[in-house]
Write a protein that holds these residues in place. Structure first.
Motif, PDB file in Angstrom:
ATOM      1  N   SER A  11       0.830  -1.198   0.000  1.00  0.00           N
ATOM      2  CA  SER A  11       0.000   0.000   0.000  1.00  0.00           C
ATOM      3  C   SER A  11       0.862   1.245   0.000  1.00  0.00           C
ATOM      4  O   SER A  11       0.609   2.200  -0.749  1.00  0.00           O
ATOM      5  CB  SER A  11      -0.901  -0.009   1.229  1.00  0.00           C
ATOM      6  OG  SER A  11      -1.644   1.185   1.306  1.00  0.00           O
ATOM      7  N   ASN A  12       1.931   1.234   0.827  1.00  0.00           N
ATOM      8  CA  ASN A  12       2.844   2.389   0.870  1.00  0.00           C
ATOM      9  C   ASN A  12       3.571   2.565  -0.460  1.00  0.00           C
ATOM     10  O   ASN A  12       3.816   3.685  -0.923  1.00  0.00           O
ATOM     11  CB  ASN A  12       3.877   2.203   1.998  1.00  0.00           C
ATOM     12  CG  ASN A  12       3.230   2.413   3.370  1.00  0.00           C
ATOM     13  OD1 ASN A  12       2.164   2.995   3.467  1.00  0.00           O
ATOM     14  ND2 ASN A  12       3.892   1.902   4.394  1.00  0.00           N
ATOM     15  N   ARG A  13       3.928   1.440  -1.115  1.00  0.00           N
ATOM     16  CA  ARG A  13       4.601   1.497  -2.416  1.00  0.00           C
ATOM     17  C   ARG A  13       3.710   2.153  -3.459  1.00  0.00           C
ATOM     18  O   ARG A  13       4.150   3.012  -4.214  1.00  0.00           O
ATOM     19  CB  ARG A  13       4.969   0.060  -2.857  1.00  0.00           C
ATOM     20  CG  ARG A  13       5.539  -0.060  -4.253  1.00  0.00           C
ATOM     21  CD  ARG A  13       6.929   0.498  -4.340  1.00  0.00           C
ATOM     22  NE  ARG A  13       7.472   0.443  -5.669  1.00  0.00           N
ATOM     23  CZ  ARG A  13       8.724   0.716  -6.014  1.00  0.00           C
ATOM     24  NH1 ARG A  13       9.561   1.106  -5.045  1.00  0.00           N
ATOM     25  NH2 ARG A  13       9.150   0.614  -7.252  1.00  0.00           N
ATOM     26  N   GLN A  14       2.457   1.763  -3.471  1.00  0.00           N
ATOM     27  CA  GLN A  14       1.510   2.310  -4.449  1.00  0.00           C
ATOM     28  C   GLN A  14       1.308   3.805  -4.210  1.00  0.00           C
ATOM     29  O   GLN A  14       1.292   4.602  -5.147  1.00  0.00           O
ATOM     30  CB  GLN A  14       0.175   1.565  -4.340  1.00  0.00           C
ATOM     31  CG  GLN A  14      -0.830   1.978  -5.409  1.00  0.00           C
ATOM     32  CD  GLN A  14      -2.129   1.173  -5.288  1.00  0.00           C
ATOM     33  OE1 GLN A  14      -2.198   0.244  -4.499  1.00  0.00           O
ATOM     34  NE2 GLN A  14      -3.099   1.533  -6.102  1.00  0.00           N
ATOM     35  N   LYS A  15       1.155   4.163  -2.920  1.00  0.00           N
ATOM     36  CA  LYS A  15       0.966   5.583  -2.613  1.00  0.00           C
ATOM     37  C   LYS A  15       2.206   6.383  -2.995  1.00  0.00           C
ATOM     38  O   LYS A  15       2.114   7.531  -3.471  1.00  0.00           O
ATOM     39  CB  LYS A  15       0.681   5.754  -1.122  1.00  0.00           C
ATOM     40  CG  LYS A  15      -0.687   5.234  -0.701  1.00  0.00           C
ATOM     41  CD  LYS A  15      -0.884   5.412   0.798  1.00  0.00           C
ATOM     42  CE  LYS A  15      -2.231   4.858   1.258  1.00  0.00           C
ATOM     43  NZ  LYS A  15      -2.414   5.005   2.722  1.00  0.00           N
ATOM     44  N   ALA A  16       3.411   5.807  -2.793  1.00  0.00           N
ATOM     45  CA  ALA A  16       4.653   6.512  -3.159  1.00  0.00           C
ATOM     46  C   ALA A  16       4.733   6.719  -4.659  1.00  0.00           C
ATOM     47  O   ALA A  16       5.185   7.780  -5.136  1.00  0.00           O
ATOM     48  CB  ALA A  16       5.850   5.732  -2.646  1.00  0.00           C
ATOM     49  N   GLU A  17       4.330   5.679  -5.478  1.00  0.00           N
ATOM     50  CA  GLU A  17       4.344   5.795  -6.940  1.00  0.00           C
ATOM     51  C   GLU A  17       3.425   6.925  -7.384  1.00  0.00           C
ATOM     52  O   GLU A  17       3.780   7.759  -8.232  1.00  0.00           O
ATOM     53  CB  GLU A  17       3.897   4.473  -7.573  1.00  0.00           C
ATOM     54  CG  GLU A  17       4.885   3.321  -7.405  1.00  0.00           C
ATOM     55  CD  GLU A  17       6.027   3.402  -8.413  1.00  0.00           C
ATOM     56  OE1 GLU A  17       6.076   4.358  -9.192  1.00  0.00           O
ATOM     57  OE2 GLU A  17       6.894   2.493  -8.361  1.00  0.00           O
ATOM     58  N   GLU A  18       2.232   6.936  -6.798  1.00  0.00           N
ATOM     59  CA  GLU A  18       1.255   7.965  -7.171  1.00  0.00           C
ATOM     60  C   GLU A  18       1.758   9.349  -6.792  1.00  0.00           C
ATOM     61  O   GLU A  18       1.610  10.308  -7.560  1.00  0.00           O
ATOM     62  CB  GLU A  18      -0.076   7.673  -6.493  1.00  0.00           C
ATOM     63  CG  GLU A  18      -0.775   6.421  -7.014  1.00  0.00           C
ATOM     64  CD  GLU A  18      -2.004   6.087  -6.210  1.00  0.00           C
ATOM     65  OE1 GLU A  18      -2.285   6.830  -5.219  1.00  0.00           O
ATOM     66  OE2 GLU A  18      -2.713   5.111  -6.543  1.00  0.00           O
ATOM     67  N   GLN A  19       2.372   9.459  -5.647  1.00  0.00           N
ATOM     68  CA  GLN A  19       2.867  10.767  -5.207  1.00  0.00           C
ATOM     69  C   GLN A  19       4.003  11.235  -6.093  1.00  0.00           C
ATOM     70  O   GLN A  19       4.099  12.421  -6.430  1.00  0.00           O
ATOM     71  CB  GLN A  19       3.359  10.671  -3.731  1.00  0.00           C
ATOM     72  CG  GLN A  19       3.850  11.985  -3.142  1.00  0.00           C
ATOM     73  CD  GLN A  19       2.738  13.020  -3.028  1.00  0.00           C
ATOM     74  OE1 GLN A  19       1.604  12.680  -2.704  1.00  0.00           O
ATOM     75  NE2 GLN A  19       3.035  14.276  -3.365  1.00  0.00           N
ATOM     76  N   ILE A  56      10.099   8.741  -0.896  1.00  0.00           N
ATOM     77  CA  ILE A  56       8.720   9.133  -0.550  1.00  0.00           C
ATOM     78  C   ILE A  56       8.107   8.102   0.391  1.00  0.00           C
ATOM     79  O   ILE A  56       7.418   8.433   1.376  1.00  0.00           O
ATOM     80  CB  ILE A  56       7.882   9.274  -1.844  1.00  0.00           C
ATOM     81  CG1 ILE A  56       8.417  10.463  -2.663  1.00  0.00           C
ATOM     82  CG2 ILE A  56       6.414   9.477  -1.504  1.00  0.00           C
ATOM     83  CD1 ILE A  56       7.803  10.584  -4.046  1.00  0.00           C
ATOM     84  N   GLU A  57       8.356   6.823   0.098  1.00  0.00           N
ATOM     85  CA  GLU A  57       7.806   5.763   0.952  1.00  0.00           C
ATOM     86  C   GLU A  57       8.358   5.879   2.379  1.00  0.00           C
ATOM     87  O   GLU A  57       7.645   5.727   3.365  1.00  0.00           O
ATOM     88  CB  GLU A  57       8.145   4.404   0.348  1.00  0.00           C
ATOM     89  CG  GLU A  57       7.503   3.241   1.079  1.00  0.00           C
ATOM     90  CD  GLU A  57       7.829   1.903   0.431  1.00  0.00           C
ATOM     91  OE1 GLU A  57       7.308   0.884   0.931  1.00  0.00           O
ATOM     92  OE2 GLU A  57       8.589   1.886  -0.541  1.00  0.00           O
ATOM     93  N   LEU A  58       9.678   6.178   2.486  1.00  0.00           N
ATOM     94  CA  LEU A  58      10.308   6.333   3.806  1.00  0.00           C
ATOM     95  C   LEU A  58       9.733   7.528   4.549  1.00  0.00           C
ATOM     96  O   LEU A  58       9.513   7.484   5.766  1.00  0.00           O
ATOM     97  CB  LEU A  58      11.822   6.492   3.627  1.00  0.00           C
ATOM     98  CG  LEU A  58      12.649   6.625   4.926  1.00  0.00           C
ATOM     99  CD1 LEU A  58      12.455   5.393   5.799  1.00  0.00           C
ATOM    100  CD2 LEU A  58      14.110   6.817   4.593  1.00  0.00           C
ATOM    101  N   GLN A  59       9.478   8.635   3.788  1.00  0.00           N
ATOM    102  CA  GLN A  59       8.894   9.820   4.405  1.00  0.00           C
ATOM    103  C   GLN A  59       7.516   9.523   4.958  1.00  0.00           C
ATOM    104  O   GLN A  59       7.153   9.960   6.071  1.00  0.00           O
ATOM    105  CB  GLN A  59       8.822  10.942   3.368  1.00  0.00           C
ATOM    106  CG  GLN A  59       8.326  12.266   3.951  1.00  0.00           C
ATOM    107  CD  GLN A  59       8.341  13.392   2.911  1.00  0.00           C
ATOM    108  OE1 GLN A  59       8.835  13.215   1.789  1.00  0.00           O
ATOM    109  NE2 GLN A  59       7.816  14.531   3.287  1.00  0.00           N
TER     110      GLN A  59
END
Length: 809
Positions: A11-19, A56-59
């Protein structure tokens, strides 16, 4: 590059890609550039893309962690500052963790409580409850509760409600503790209040009730139920009507109707017959009506006793009225102004009021005008509540003009609120007693005058009530206290008796109690410190049962007679002692004088004998000379003592050296000491500086020589030592020897003339017994003092002092 899948990170990976796409689109739009094809950029930008996505994912993860941390901080604060105490406790009671309020409940800080056992804070009385609670919580999967008492400190206990359950992950008990001390106190206060109300109702025989008109239900207190004698816990309206006696039911119905319809106060008295015992009781009931709620509130009270008291009061009034009318004393009631409100029949007779109507007239009209002020003071005392301490006697002028004496006792009549309503007077005719008393007083005064003119102390005692009936004036001259002191303290004379004579006095009490006359003598100490001898003669009076009821007596001072007897006895003893001493002295003197005379005469006869051998002439001459000197010394002692006692010795002061005097005497008498195989020496602690004093050297030498010679004479071994030291304005001399010593019983007589220590040991030394007496007289003549210290068999030390004036050289 192949990435490893991390659980929970899709889920975090997908959100990072989108961001990232969103950020790149915004940057491209902002710069006005066209998007490059993915194929052309793949080889150079794939790594940057991954890095950006990871960043972004780490943030996002950091933000989630911060949010979680904030929530954890909030939870910790809630945990710590919760009003309840939270504990994590092992199965043996060891505390693993607790919140702040938990530590406060135990009166400690958390750091002190970790690894402590919770049991040590549980009171002994509830410890088993707590142990059972922990065991149940550990062994079951359900929540457990209990209430225990915790020891907060040495003097403070708190009640705590505990709830606990097992933490499956840690296998420990999670416990919530809530302080319920206030709740317990409130419950106890309510219980006590209800208990007191119940006891008050039962003690006062009262009860409370409520009657709900709409439901026809009655709610009654336990006191009301007990009052009606019911054996159930509730009260119904039918019960009230059933226990009420038939004739009172209409009265209750009418009063209730008027209260509900017309709001007329409900206040009735009626009789009931109780359900349980059938006892008939008088009841007083009052009630109010709440029209809005349609509820009657009322109370009932058992007034049976009051009714009985009222009946008894009526009977008592009739009884006392009969007593008043038949009383031999006049009974009068006045109002608060002193006007007559009631007169008994006897009052009419005493005051000759058969035809008069004195009601409303003042009582003072019959009292002698000279006594009006005293009568007014009596009424004021009664009004002030001053306790009556004496009888009031007043001269009464009757209506027929004759006079009489009456004894009046008064009391204040009070209203229900304590206000003064008047006075009650009881008047007793004491005319005859007054006349007898006056005659008796005259006789008593005549007898008292006779007693007061006597030198002897006359007294009369009532031992039953411990009071003096009569004390004559002579007591002051004899005992040192006026008669008034003996009236106040009848045993004052006994307190003056000295302790040694109290047994004599005590032995006389049983004699008096037996009815026998007593005469004894004793000594007292007067307040001025004088010791006086008292002789007393007493005669007891017994009642018909043989008990002592009065003692009459006479005491007189016999001090002068006793002194004369003592002086006569002392003179007799002194004369006998003087005669004995004189006889002993003459016998001793005869022996002492004959001894040297016999030597002188015997050796003189030998010298005058023609056949005497000349070779012994010198030796005999020496013996004659020695005996002559001894005889001269005896005669000199007698002459010296005679001169001293006759006052013919004069003190001739001059300056001289005490050191030289003592040294000369030591040298002079050393040969005599040597002859007795002892040593005569000077005390090495004597002052080394020369002491020049202004005194009589001849008399001081005579004192020292007599003491030294005396010590040498009574010392067979050892030494004689002469000492001197300064003590203030005096010189103190001491002559110490290791001779035979002086027994304790002779120490007080050793300085008397003609005295010697009369024992077998001392008779062999001879002497007149005048030496020490002469020394004592000479020392006192010089202004000093002579004394001794001695122990029999261990020697003696003679001390004497003389004043001196030191002269420096």
């Amino acid at each position: 590059m192949e990435k490893k899948a991390v659980p929970g990170t899709d889920s975090n990976r997908q959100k990072a890609e989108e961001q990232l796409k969103k950020d790149q689109s915004e940057k491209a739009a902002g710069r006005g550039l066209h998007t490059l094809s993915y194929a052309n950029l793949y080889s150079g930008q794939e790594i940057n893309h991954e890095l950006e996505v990871s960043r972004i994912e780490l943030q996002m993860q950091n933000e989630e962690l911060q949010l979680a941390l904030d929530k954890a901080t909030t939870a910790t604060a809630l945990y710590d500052y919760s009003p309840a105490g939270y504990f994590t406790i092992e199965s043996d009671g060891t505390i693993c963790e607790m919140n702040l309020n938990g530590a406060l409940l135990l009166g400690k800080v958390r750091s002190e409580l970790v690894n402590c056992n919770f049991k040590q804070f549980v009171s002994t009385g509830t410890l088993e409850i707590f142990i059972d609670f922990i065991n149940r919580a550990i062994k079951s999967d359900s929540r457990q509760i209990c209430e225990v008492k915790l020891i907060k400190n040495k003097e403070t206990f708190i009640d705590v409600h505990l709830e606990g359950f097992l933490s499956v992950s840690e296998h420990k008990c999670l416990v919530t503790a809530v302080d319920i001390s206030i709740i317990r106190q409130n419950k106890e206060a309510i219980r006590l209040s209800e208990s007191r109300l119940k006891r008050a109702e039962l003690a006062s025989k009262t009860g409370n009730w409520e009657f709900h008109l709409d439901t026809q239900k009655v709610y009654a207190s336990e006191g009301a139920i007990k009052l009606y004698g019911l054996d159930k816990n509730t009260l119904e309206y039918a019960d009230i009507k059933t226990v009420t006696l038939q004739e009172y039911r209409p009265i209750l119905d009418l009063a209730l109707k008027k209260l509900i319809e017309e709001n007329i106060p409900y206040n009735v008295e009626f009789k009931i017959k109780t359900h349980d015992t059938g006892q008939v009781k008088d009841i007083h009931s009052i009630a109010t009506f709440d029209q809005e709620k349609r509820i009657l509130f009322g109370s009932i009270q058992d007034i049976t006793e009051r009714k009985r008291m009222e009946d008894r009061l009526h009977d008592s009034e009739l009884y006392y009225r009969t007593i008043v009318e038949t009383s031999p004393d006049a009974i009068i009631i006045l109002n608060s102004s002193g006007l007559i409100q009631f007169l008994s029949q006897k009052a009419h007779e005493i005051f000759s009021l058969q035809s008069a109507n004195p009601l409303g007239s003042p009582i003072l009209q019959w009292i002698d005008p000279e006594m009006h002020e005293s009568a007014i003071n009596m009424f004021n005392d009664i009004l002030s509540g001053i306790p009556e301490s004496k009888h009031h006697e007043y001269k009464i002028i009757k209506n027929d003009g004759t006079t009489m004496w009456t004894e009046i006792h008064g009391a204040r009549l009070q209203g229900s609120e304590g206000q003064t309503q008047g006075f009650l007077l009881i008047c007793h005719d004491v005319t005859q007693r007054k006349r007898e008393k006056e005659a008796l007083q005259i006789a008593h005064d005549e007898l008292k005058n006779l007693h007061d003119n006597l030198d002897e102390a006359i007294f009369s005692v009532d031992p039953v009530h411990n009071r003096m009936l009569q004390v004559s004036k002579a007591h002051e001259a004899i005992f040192g206290y006026p008669p008034s002191e003996f009236y106040q303290n009848p045993m004052l004379w006994y307190e003056l008796v000295i302790a040694e004579d109290k047994p004599i006095v005590d032995a006389g009490f049983p004699i008096l109690a037996s009815g026998m006359n007593l005469m004894h003598e004793f000594r007292i100490i007067r307040p001025d410190g004088q010791l006086r001898w008292i002789a007393s003669r007493m005669q007891p009076t017994l009642d018909q049962d043989g008990k002592l009821m009065k003692v009459d007596g006479i005491a007189y001072d016999i001090t002068d007679r006793k002194k004369a007897e003592i002086e006569l006895m002392a003179a007799k003893e002194k004369a006998e002692e003087s005669d004995r001493l004189k006889s002993a002295f003459l016998a001793n003197m005869s022996h002492e004088i004959r001894t040297p005379l016999n030597s002188i005469i015997g050796f003189s006869e030998l010298l005058s004998n023609p056949d005497f051998v000349q070779d012994g002439e010198f030796q005999f001459a020496q013996l004659i000379n020695k005996s002559g000197n001894n005889l001269l010394a005896i005669i000199s002692d007698i002459m010296d003592l005679s001169k001293i006692e006759a006052g013919q010795v004069e003190v001739k002061n001059r300056l001289f050296s005490v050191n030289h005097l003592m040294s000369d005497i030591q040298k002079e008498y050393s040969f005599k000491a040597f002859e007795r195989k002892i040593e005569l020496k000077l005390d090495p602690s004597n002052p080394t500086e020369e002491f020049i004093i202004n005194s009589d050297q001849i008399k001081l030498r005579q004192i020292l020589v007599n003491l030294v010679a005396n010590s040498i004479k009574f010392t067979d071994r050892g030494y004689v030592e002469m000492g001197m030291r300064v003590k203030g304005d005096f010189l103190e001399f001491q002559i110490k020897d290791t001779g035979i010593g002086i027994p304790a019983e002779f120490k007080t007589h050793i300085f008397e003339r003609f005295r010697q220590v009369e024992s077998q040991d001392t008779r062999k030394y001879g002497g007149t017994g005048l030496g020490l007496a002469i020394c004592k007289n000479l020392v006192e003549l010089l202004g000093g003092t002579l004394w001794l210290e001695s122990e029999h068999g261990k020697g003696s030390t003679f001390y004497f002092t003389i004043p001196y004036l030191a002269e420096s050289r």
